[in-house]
Design an enzyme around this catalytic site. Structure first.
Site, short mmCIF file in Angstrom:
data_model
loop_
_atom_site.label_atom_id
_atom_site.label_comp_id
_atom_site.label_asym_id
_atom_site.label_seq_id
_atom_site.Cartn_x
_atom_site.Cartn_y
_atom_site.Cartn_z
N SER A 105 0.94 -1.02 0.24
CA SER A 105 -0.14 -0.02 0.15
C SER A 105 0.61 1.26 0.03
O SER A 105 1.84 1.14 0.70
CB SER A 105 -0.93 -0.54 1.00
N TYR A 125 -2.58 -0.64 10.57
CA TYR A 125 -2.34 -1.08 8.42
C TYR A 125 -0.82 -0.78 8.18
O TYR A 125 -0.51 -1.91 7.35
CB TYR A 125 -3.43 -0.31 8.39
#
Length: 250
Positions: A140, A154
């Site tokens: 990401s 995350y």
């Protein structure tokens, strides 16, 4: 020539979108996820639109590490070999540290990193035996810096996944292995995982995002930010901003 591609987390979101894109290219698909009803629906759709490809399904909870190995091996045995494995399954839960939500952060860490490690282990076991293959890990753009609040854990798991992938690339390069490893850094792509998130600048729809991801995978490059614009220059800036500036932005 068509390839055989295994995708985890293929029942929704980026996994489902990539499956459609690869099917349109004529590739055979090994799709796995927990929600087999959604996989069956996807298989029926792909069978109607692309009758010339083979689509195989298996139930998989990536947090069941023994099952990861057995499912990957079963797909390999069924197709004879696997050309590409995409480590895509993940979740987006997370809460600020110290707010009593350790379970959410633990679940994110276990699914996005530990389970990804199991998938990479299983994939590399197959690729080493074949002496070929293309491993793709879905990180990401949040991995480029530590980020606060709900995204903290995350982002850390995605940074860990990117580091694991890079270390593997170094190892394979040193051994002059034909096995390739690509890390994708998707920006904001509208899927179920982020449908309730409000602060999503430069977000694109799932179709646009998944087409960019598949194009990046097919390029064979080591690392790709997707879509390349604007996330490649944004990531360049994020890596260099001081913490005081990040605190004002996020």
């Amino acid at each position: 020539m068509s390839q055989t591609i295994l995708i985890t987390g293929a029942s929704s979101g980026l996994g489902e979108g990539m499956a459609r894109e690869f099917a349109a290219r004529g590739d055979n698909l090994a799709l796995c996820a927990r929600r087999t009803d959604r996989l069956e629906k996807l298989k029926a759709e792909l069978g109607r639109e692309y009758p010339g490809i083979a689509v195989s399904l298996r139930a998989l909870d990536v947090n069941d590490h023994d099952q990861v190995f057995s499912v990957f091996r079963a797909f390999r045995d069924e197709f004879g070999s696997l050309d590409r494995i995409i480590v895509n399954a993940g979740i987006g839960k997370g809460q600020p540290l110290g707010t009593g939500k350790f379970d959410a952060n633990r679940q994110t860490a276990e699914t996005n990193f530990l389970a990804a490690l199991a998938q990479m282990e299983a994939a590399m076991e197959i690729f080493r035996q074949q002496n070929r293959g293309h491993l793709v890990t879905v990180s990401s753009v949040t991995a480029v810096r530590g980020l606060p609040g709900n995204v903290n854990t995350y982002a850390a798991t995605k940074a860990g996944l990117a580091s694991l992938s890079e270390g593997l690339r170094v190892e394979l390069a040193k051994a002059k292995s034909p096995i390739k490893v690509t890390t994708l850094y998707p920006g904001y792509i509208r899927t179920e995982i982020n449908e309730k998130v409000r602060n999503t600048p430069f977000i694109v729809d799932a179709g646009t995002g998944c087409r960019a991801m598949v194009k990046a995978i097919e390029s064979g490059r080591d690392e790709c930010f997707v879509p390349a614009w604007p996330w490649t220059p944004i990531s360049f800036l994020l890596r260099r901003l001081p913490v005081s500036v990040l605190a004002r932005i996020f």
